[in-house]
Write an enzyme that holds these catalytic residues in place. Sequence first.
Site, PDB file in Angstrom:
ATOM      1  N   SER A  16       0.815  -1.225   0.000  1.00 52.08           N
ATOM      2  CA  SER A  16       0.000   0.000   0.000  1.00 52.08           C
ATOM      3  C   SER A  16       0.844   1.267   0.000  1.00 52.08           C
ATOM      4  O   SER A  16       0.301   2.372  -0.034  1.00 52.08           O
ATOM      5  CB  SER A  16      -0.905  -0.011   1.232  1.00 52.08           C
ATOM      6  OG  SER A  16      -0.101  -0.228   2.392  1.00 52.08           O
ATOM      7  N   TYR A  18       3.600   4.361  -0.896  1.00 51.65           N
ATOM      8  CA  TYR A  18       3.776   5.352  -1.980  1.00 51.65           C
ATOM      9  C   TYR A  18       4.632   4.759  -3.113  1.00 51.65           C
ATOM     10  O   TYR A  18       4.239   4.806  -4.287  1.00 51.65           O
ATOM     11  CB  TYR A  18       4.458   6.559  -1.335  1.00 51.65           C
ATOM     12  CG  TYR A  18       4.874   7.703  -2.210  1.00 51.65           C
ATOM     13  CD1 TYR A  18       4.021   8.264  -3.162  1.00 51.65           C
ATOM     14  CD2 TYR A  18       6.140   8.281  -2.045  1.00 51.65           C
ATOM     15  CE1 TYR A  18       4.420   9.357  -3.924  1.00 51.65           C
ATOM     16  CE2 TYR A  18       6.539   9.378  -2.791  1.00 51.65           C
ATOM     17  CZ  TYR A  18       5.682   9.902  -3.735  1.00 51.65           C
ATOM     18  OH  TYR A  18       6.094  10.989  -4.469  1.00 51.65           O
ATOM     19  N   THR A  87       9.910  -3.553   0.497  1.00 53.02           N
ATOM     20  CA  THR A  87       9.832  -2.093   0.678  1.00 53.02           C
ATOM     21  C   THR A  87       9.260  -1.712   2.036  1.00 53.02           C
ATOM     22  O   THR A  87       9.422  -0.586   2.477  1.00 53.02           O
ATOM     23  CB  THR A  87       8.932  -1.420  -0.392  1.00 53.02           C
ATOM     24  OG1 THR A  87       7.559  -1.551  -0.032  1.00 53.02           O
ATOM     25  CG2 THR A  87       9.148  -1.991  -1.774  1.00 53.02           C
ATOM     26  N   TYR A 164      20.482   9.621  17.823  1.00 54.75           N
ATOM     27  CA  TYR A 164      20.727  10.595  16.759  1.00 54.75           C
ATOM     28  C   TYR A 164      20.363   9.945  15.422  1.00 54.75           C
ATOM     29  O   TYR A 164      21.053   9.062  14.948  1.00 54.75           O
ATOM     30  CB  TYR A 164      22.209  11.029  16.782  1.00 54.75           C
ATOM     31  CG  TYR A 164      22.509  12.160  15.821  1.00 54.75           C
ATOM     32  CD1 TYR A 164      21.886  13.394  15.962  1.00 54.75           C
ATOM     33  CD2 TYR A 164      23.406  11.979  14.782  1.00 54.75           C
ATOM     34  CE1 TYR A 164      22.147  14.426  15.086  1.00 54.75           C
ATOM     35  CE2 TYR A 164      23.682  13.013  13.896  1.00 54.75           C
ATOM     36  CZ  TYR A 164      23.042  14.233  14.053  1.00 54.75           C
ATOM     37  OH  TYR A 164      23.303  15.267  13.180  1.00 54.75           O
ATOM     38  N   LYS A 171      17.881   1.733   9.399  1.00 56.34           N
ATOM     39  CA  LYS A 171      18.019   1.340   8.000  1.00 56.34           C
ATOM     40  C   LYS A 171      19.441   0.840   7.726  1.00 56.34           C
ATOM     41  O   LYS A 171      19.651  -0.112   6.973  1.00 56.34           O
ATOM     42  CB  LYS A 171      17.707   2.522   7.062  1.00 56.34           C
ATOM     43  CG  LYS A 171      16.246   2.868   6.916  1.00 56.34           C
ATOM     44  CD  LYS A 171      15.383   1.782   6.311  1.00 56.34           C
ATOM     45  CE  LYS A 171      15.101   1.861   4.860  1.00 56.34           C
ATOM     46  NZ  LYS A 171      13.968   0.995   4.429  1.00 56.34           N
TER      47      LYS A 171
HETATM   48  N1  LIG Z   1       9.755   7.965   0.161  1.00 55.61           N
HETATM   49  C1  LIG Z   1      11.039   8.260   0.189  1.00 55.61           C
HETATM   50  O1  LIG Z   1      11.453   9.387  -0.079  1.00 55.61           O
HETATM   51  C2  LIG Z   1      12.038   7.217   0.578  1.00 55.61           C
HETATM   52  C3  LIG Z   1      13.401   7.538   0.509  1.00 55.61           C
HETATM   53  C4  LIG Z   1      14.332   6.561   0.857  1.00 55.61           C
HETATM   54  C5  LIG Z   1      13.909   5.305   1.242  1.00 55.61           C
HETATM   55  N2  LIG Z   1      12.571   5.035   1.315  1.00 55.61           N
HETATM   56  C6  LIG Z   1      12.168   3.698   1.735  1.00 55.61           C
HETATM   57  O2  LIG Z   1      11.154   3.252   0.848  1.00 55.61           O
HETATM   58  C7  LIG Z   1      10.252   2.391   1.525  1.00 55.61           C
HETATM   59  C8  LIG Z   1       8.834   2.817   1.278  1.00 55.61           C
HETATM   60  O3  LIG Z   1       8.676   4.169   1.569  1.00 55.61           O
HETATM   61  P1  LIG Z   1       7.340   4.953   1.158  1.00 55.61           P
HETATM   62  O4  LIG Z   1       7.703   6.376   0.951  1.00 55.61           O
HETATM   63  O5  LIG Z   1       6.644   4.230   0.077  1.00 55.61           O
HETATM   64  O6  LIG Z   1       6.563   4.880   2.517  1.00 55.61           O
HETATM   65  P2  LIG Z   1       5.044   4.515   2.824  1.00 55.61           P
HETATM   66  O7  LIG Z   1       4.162   5.038   1.768  1.00 55.61           O
HETATM   67  O8  LIG Z   1       4.822   4.979   4.215  1.00 55.61           O
HETATM   68  O9  LIG Z   1       5.031   2.948   2.747  1.00 55.61           O
HETATM   69  C9  LIG Z   1       5.546   2.165   3.771  1.00 55.61           C
HETATM   70  C10 LIG Z   1       4.868   0.831   3.734  1.00 55.61           C
HETATM   71  O10 LIG Z   1       5.396   0.039   4.808  1.00 55.61           O
HETATM   72  C11 LIG Z   1       4.307  -0.522   5.517  1.00 55.61           C
HETATM   73  N3  LIG Z   1       4.603  -0.738   6.923  1.00 55.61           N
HETATM   74  C12 LIG Z   1       4.995   0.165   7.850  1.00 55.61           C
HETATM   75  N4  LIG Z   1       5.097  -0.428   9.060  1.00 55.61           N
HETATM   76  C13 LIG Z   1       4.753  -1.733   8.878  1.00 55.61           C
HETATM   77  C14 LIG Z   1       4.648  -2.863   9.736  1.00 55.61           C
HETATM   78  N5  LIG Z   1       4.913  -2.791  11.047  1.00 55.61           N
HETATM   79  N6  LIG Z   1       4.264  -4.043   9.193  1.00 55.61           N
HETATM   80  C15 LIG Z   1       3.977  -4.149   7.873  1.00 55.61           C
HETATM   81  N7  LIG Z   1       4.047  -3.117   7.023  1.00 55.61           N
HETATM   82  C16 LIG Z   1       4.430  -1.924   7.511  1.00 55.61           C
HETATM   83  C17 LIG Z   1       3.173   0.472   5.365  1.00 55.61           C
HETATM   84  O11 LIG Z   1       1.974  -0.217   5.619  1.00 55.61           O
HETATM   85  P3  LIG Z   1       0.613   0.540   6.012  1.00 55.61           P
HETATM   86  O12 LIG Z   1       0.060   0.980   4.689  1.00 55.61           O
HETATM   87  O13 LIG Z   1      -0.173  -0.474   6.696  1.00 55.61           O
HETATM   88  O14 LIG Z   1       1.025   1.701   6.892  1.00 55.61           O
HETATM   89  C18 LIG Z   1       3.358   0.928   3.943  1.00 55.61           C
HETATM   90  O15 LIG Z   1       2.729   0.040   3.051  1.00 55.61           O
HETATM   91  C19 LIG Z   1      10.680   2.413   2.984  1.00 55.61           C
HETATM   92  O16 LIG Z   1      11.487   1.279   3.198  1.00 55.61           O
HETATM   93  C20 LIG Z   1      11.529   3.674   3.108  1.00 55.61           C
HETATM   94  O17 LIG Z   1      12.516   3.546   4.087  1.00 55.61           O
HETATM   95  C21 LIG Z   1      11.638   5.963   1.009  1.00 55.61           C
END
Ligand SMILES: NC(=O)c1ccc[n+]([C@@H]2O[C@H](COP(=O)([O-])OP(=O)(O)OC[C@H]3O[C@@H](n4cnc5c(N)ncnc54)[C@H](OP(=O)(O)O)[C@@H]3O)[C@@H](O)[C@H]2O)c1
Length: 350
Positions: A16, A18, A87, A164, A171
């Site tokens: 689900s 982004y 992810t 910090y 990660k």
């Molecule tokens: N967006 C960025 O700029 C960025 C940059 C660098 C790295 N990343 C990495 O990219 C990945 C996705 O980021 P995103 O921006 O797409 O974030 P996001 O939209 O918040 O998606 C995160 C996903 O992880 C799930 N999640 C969180 N906690 C969980 C748990 N305890 N058990 C199962 N699922 C869980 C969420 O599920 P729910 O829908 O149920 O909350 C959601 O589907 C992450 O690993 C993040 O560290 C993102």
Amino acid sequence: MFSLNRDAPVLVTGASGYIASWIIRYLLEEGFTVHGTVRQFADKQRIEPLQAIAEGAPGKLRLFEANLLRHGDYQAPMQGCQVVIHTASPFLAGRVRKPQRDVVDPILEGISNVLLSVEETPSVQRVVFTSSLATVFCDTKEVLDRPKGYFTEADWNIRADIDYHPFKFAKTVAERQAWKMAGAQDRWDLVVINPGLALGPALHRRQHSASIDFFLGFLRGRYRFGVPDLSFGFVDVRDLAMAHVLAATTPTASGRHILVNEVHHMQDIARILREAYPRKFFLPDQIWSGWVSYLLAPFLGISWAYLRENQRYHPAFDNSYSIEDLGVEYRPFEDTILEQAEQVLRDGMV
Ligand SMILES: NC(=O)c1ccc[n+]([C@@H]2O[C@H](COP(=O)([O-])OP(=O)(O)OC[C@H]3O[C@@H](n4cnc5c(N)ncnc54)[C@H](OP(=O)(O)O)[C@@H]3O)[C@@H](O)[C@H]2O)c1
């Protein structure tokens, strides 16, 4: 060497999200069967956008419930999969109230859970892990110590800890653990994606990702009194998602990949939006400096320590490996901003 079987399902954890929802869309468009994990079936806001993506696509989507904190949850969705794209992770905006509970535990237990299931699932031959630039460096100031003046895949964050930058800390530990487990066997290989801050249109209207919150802040007037003197490496969410698909499907793909297109100051986002939408939003027209930044930063959830190590510094990155190894094509930053603005306006999010 890994040889792709297009008939085997691909597991995408955190379906689900982004970024994950774009990954799933591209995989379905290519005709793959996707096993996606979500935390709760009951939450329609999470499920319906995924069902809409799957409708009419050549591939098939099957959803499973799984939580990073529950041991064994990823075993059923992984059955028969050749590729696992991990992810799922909290990616929270602002200050985290309980870093251990809200960030460190889900990220570290999550990587262990997913990789232990990989160990127990003989069909898996490749794992793609969404890591972050957070594992490459801790604070922008460190760019001054880089021999060539920019960050590369050879760099690691060695300064973050639980107090910090707990997100960066978790990660980094998670990515190191993934490399260690991958190196201890030879059935599956690991490909890591290290993205900068992702922006660009979302396939849903949820605002939980720190990326979406950051962007909405501009249109909702959060920065009307100016922005801190901060610059970031950005990547379009669609290019980032395609990089995951390429990492999953390119037999020769290997190693870490910095995914950054352009480096910009926060004020550049305001400028692009102001030119496209004159007088529509309360956009910032000044950059804080000196004591003003220390006075106002806490209102944006930015600590003084972070400000000290990051403001005024301009990061630089070498993204050439993502192009050479995966064939990533980056779109211009301005398109990313304008197309995200169109999406959030169309979806009534501001
Ligand atoms: N967006 C960025 O700029 C960025 C940059 C660098 C790295 N990343 C990495 O990219 C990945 C996705 O980021 P995103 O921006 O797409 O974030 P996001 O939209 O918040 O998606 C995160 C996903 O992880 C799930 N999640 C969180 N906690 C969980 C748990 N305890 N058990 C199962 N699922 C869980 C969420 O599920 P729910 O829908 O149920 O909350 C959601 O589907 C992450 O690993 C993040 O560290 C993102």
